[in-house]
Enzyme design. Structure first.
Site, PDB file in Angstrom:
ATOM      1  N   ASP B   9     -14.011  40.784   0.830  1.00  8.41           N
ATOM      2  CA  ASP B   9     -14.619  39.451   0.698  1.00  8.41           C
ATOM      3  C   ASP B   9     -13.647  38.640  -0.153  1.00  8.41           C
ATOM      4  O   ASP B   9     -13.653  38.741  -1.381  1.00  8.41           O
ATOM      5  CB  ASP B   9     -15.984  39.565   0.019  1.00  8.41           C
ATOM      6  N   GLU B  70     -13.546  38.834   5.594  1.00  7.02           N
ATOM      7  CA  GLU B  70     -14.502  37.770   5.924  1.00  7.02           C
ATOM      8  C   GLU B  70     -13.733  36.525   6.343  1.00  7.02           C
ATOM      9  O   GLU B  70     -12.799  36.106   5.667  1.00  7.02           O
ATOM     10  CB  GLU B  70     -15.416  37.460   4.728  1.00  7.02           C
ATOM     11  N   ASP B 143     -20.186  39.762  -4.393  1.00  9.35           N
ATOM     12  CA  ASP B 143     -18.936  39.895  -3.633  1.00  9.35           C
ATOM     13  C   ASP B 143     -18.670  41.352  -3.256  1.00  9.35           C
ATOM     14  O   ASP B 143     -18.117  41.640  -2.194  1.00  9.35           O
ATOM     15  CB  ASP B 143     -17.751  39.365  -4.449  1.00  9.35           C
TER      16      ASP B 143
END
Lengths: 195, 195
Positions: B9, B70, B143
């Site tokens: 992420d 992501e 996260d």
């Protein structure tokens, strides 16, 4: 003292690279200029890797003292901006890993440095870069010219910012001296003219 | 066959990392989870370099088969998005340099994969990740949980997309057979019932 700057106009399809040596005063000399290209049908990680590898070769070949990267802004085309930001991150890491200073300049700072106007168009930038670096032909494509402009901007902005800071310091000093004289005059007026 | 996925992420202040092993069926196992942090007062190139170095350590330690990142979208805060895009570029290059496949999944794909809804909130994602991976405690910060969700999403999306493609192919085959039967019946009706 010679300072060598690698200017990078980041982009996935075309990443402009320009190496400029700065000497005393405003002397600038073009060492190399070019573009790294990656095919649009290649996948993103391999496009980024191709740019990273190409950049390493330029760093090996030219050993710049500083890397100047164009600062990316969110523009109309979000997809393009993302790719451009990714390339700028890859370039910044490659330079930082070699211990090189990395600086970012905005497009308008670059335009102002080489044309005198922050809103100059691409053609003006190319024309001025060609003239300033005494090139036999205009660098093509525009990304290559932009990379050279970025390097020139960096070489000129440093001293310019220093001169501005010096001028401001001198102005502040003069203002302080002026206020001191005024205060002394006022004091003298109050004490009836005795020095 | 075990498949190990590193989910990332991307972020400058906090970059979430999660390593998940996928086994037969939908078996998933959490190998490691954490966050790379960089101080906001550090300059951008050194923040990116710190993340790149931290990532290399994770790649060395866990030897994933695939890296899932992501996909970044332009959101409200342009400044944050730029940093996030730069980190994602740095991560993609590090993985590509090792010859690892790199895939991007959108936040809604990730949410849909672990919660069943593409519009789930962060809390739901954390709850489901904790449950699916049978973790003793919820991964913090969000996260870290997102990175694990990304890895799970990647492990489940591959087979799911394959199953969907297979189902579609079967449906198309059935439709063709049905049309052929209809055509044969029509032909039979025209020729007066002779088979």
């Amino acid at each position: 003292m010679r300072v060598r700057v690698l200017g990078v106009d980041p982009g996935l399809t075309r990443c402009g690279l320009g190496v400029v040596d700065g000497g005393s005063g405003r002397t600038v000399h073009c060492v190399d200029v070019g573009v790294l290209r990656t095919p649009a049908d290649e996948d993103l990680p391999h496009r980024l890797l191709a740019i990273a590898d190409g950049l390493e070769q330029w760093l090996d070949r030219h050993r710049p003292d500083t890397v100047a990267i164009e600062r990316v802004f969110s523009q109309h085309n979000v997809r393009t901006v993302m790719g451009t930001a990714q390339v700028s991150g890859v370039v910044a890491v490659a330079a930082a890993r070699r211990g090189l200073p990395v600086v970012f300049h905005t497009p308008s700072e670059v335009k102002a440095a080489v044309t005198g106007s922050g809103s100059a168009d691409k053609k003006q930038v190319t024309t001025m870069v060609t003239k300033l670096l005494k090139l036999a032909a205009a660098p093509r494509p525009a990304d290559a010219a932009d990379a050279l402009a970025l390097a020139v901007c960096h070489l000129w902005r440093g001293p310019m910012l220093r001169r501005m800071a010096e001028a401001e310091a001198r102005a502040a000093q003069l203002a302080r001296a002026h206020r001191a004289r005024l205060a002394a005059a006022a004091q003298q007026a109050r004490t009836g003219g005795a020095p």
